[in-house]
Design an enzyme around this catalytic site. Structure first.
Site, mmCIF file in Angstrom:
data_model
loop_
_atom_site.group_PDB
_atom_site.id
_atom_site.type_symbol
_atom_site.label_atom_id
_atom_site.label_comp_id
_atom_site.label_asym_id
_atom_site.label_seq_id
_atom_site.Cartn_x
_atom_site.Cartn_y
_atom_site.Cartn_z
ATOM 1 N N LYS A 20 0.895 -0.858 -0.054
ATOM 2 C CA LYS A 20 0.079 0.179 0.132
ATOM 3 C C LYS A 20 0.969 1.183 0.061
ATOM 4 C CE LYS A 20 -4.408 -1.945 1.539
ATOM 5 N NZ LYS A 20 -5.640 -1.999 2.411
ATOM 6 N N ARG A 52 -3.334 -10.866 4.689
ATOM 7 C CA ARG A 52 -3.961 -10.424 3.430
ATOM 8 C C ARG A 52 -2.603 -9.939 2.301
ATOM 9 N NH1 ARG A 52 -6.414 -7.240 -0.705
ATOM 10 N NH2 ARG A 52 -7.897 -8.227 -1.974
#
Length: 332
Positions: free
Chosen positions: A279, A314
């Site tokens: 991210k 994840r």
């Protein structure tokens, strides 16, 4: 005054008197931080935590569709999208997705998360028929190739229904069951385990100017409310996973506050999923502009989450994460 109790998580075989196990794992705590919106934080012994809260903090988490929650698990990301922020266009064909799924399972992913709509900042809405066309054939192919738990990453009931019929066993809704009013009732009807994520706004606008009174307590209250909503529909709390939604309507500062205080979410009595892989804040803090070169930073944050008792990571980089997890477990 509403009080919130964040366990101060520790690990190790030697435990002091009064230590209690966290969520049935090898982690434990002796004290908590009591938080409030109206009073200063205080450190309290675990024995002073209200009984119902302490029960949710300590109760072992049930398996989700056969995947044990008493040890860390890896969820591999497999997007069937042309525009996902990191792996868009990589797994669009059935053959590519099937091969990737086999590789991820061989590399120790126990869950495969299939998405047909990008939820990156600024992403556009995808019609449900197009999302079904992207995901349903892949789920059928992956189901024929592996026994791993398949998760469908969707906020739409029609997509979830098609995925469930094709072989998915978990519904992962980034909207936290606020987007499509038909999705939660469907999950309750068929008994599907679910993952409830927090997102402020929608993918198209969520990063415009996210603001909170208290990001930690606001996210907690949202998840608490949605878990209660799902229970009222007949779902079992032990089949509900929660996800604080790192990067979804949060600034870098918001993300860091949530990551530093993840153990608070154990008070909900549900397994916690952490999705930080590749991210933007990983690139910003780690000084790595290339999305596919952010495995080291992603793993560092993931292991910090595991130290607070997170049950599921994840990730895009399954093999690298699995290697790190094995070493992390061995030295602890």
């Amino acid at each position: 005054m509403t009080a919130y109790y964040r366990p101060l998580v520790q690990h190790g075989e030697a435990r002091p008197e009064g230590a209690v196990a966290l969520a049935g794992q090898g982690l434990w705590f002796t004290h908590v931080e009591r938080l409030s919106r109206t009073a200063a934080a205080r450190i309290l012994p675990a024995a002073q935590v209200p009984g119902d809260v302490l029960d949710r903090l300590t109760r072992p988490r049930a398996a989700i569709s056969g995947v044990a929650m008493d040890r860390p698990q890896i969820m591999g990301i497999l997007n069937a999208t042309p525009d996902s922020f990191s792996d868009g266009g990589v797994h669009n064909s059935v053959e590519a997705a099937q091969a990737a799924a086999r590789d991820m399972v061989a590399q120790d992913a126990s869950i495969l998360d299939i998405g047909g709509e990008s939820t990156r900042p600024g992403a556009s809405f995808v019609p449900e028929d197009e999302e079904i066309a992207r995901t349903e054939p892949l789920i059928k192919a992956i189901r024929s190739a592996t026994d791993a738990l398949i998760s469908i990453d969707t906020r739409k009931a029609a997509v979830a229904k098609a995925a469930w019929k094709a072989g998915a066993g978990l519904i992962n809704d980034v909207s936290g069951f606020t987007f499509d009013p038909d999705l939660a009732p469907f999950c309750a009807q068929v008994g599907a385990p679910v993952c409830v994520m927090h997102m402020q706004g929608d993918p198209g606008s969520m990063q415009d100017d996210p603001t909170y009174d208290s990001v930690l307590l606001d996210v907690y209250d949202f998840l608490h409310g949605q878990v209660g909503f799902l229970e009222d529909l007949g779902m079992s709390r032990d089949q509900i996973i929660i996800d604080p939604g790192i990067g979804f309507g949060k600034t870098e500062k918001h993300n860091l506050i949530l990551l530093q205080n993840l153990s608070l979410f154990h008070c909900l009595g549900c397994p916690i999923l952490l999705g930080v892989s590749r991210k933007g804040f990983i690139g910003q803090i780690g000084k790595e502009p290339r999305k596919d070169a952010r495995a080291p930073g992603s793993i560092a944050v993931g292991l910090a989450g595991l130290a607070q008792g997170v049950q599921i990571l994840r990730v895009h980089d399954v093999a690298e994460t699995a290697q790190a997890l094995r070493l992390w477990a061995a030295v602890r």
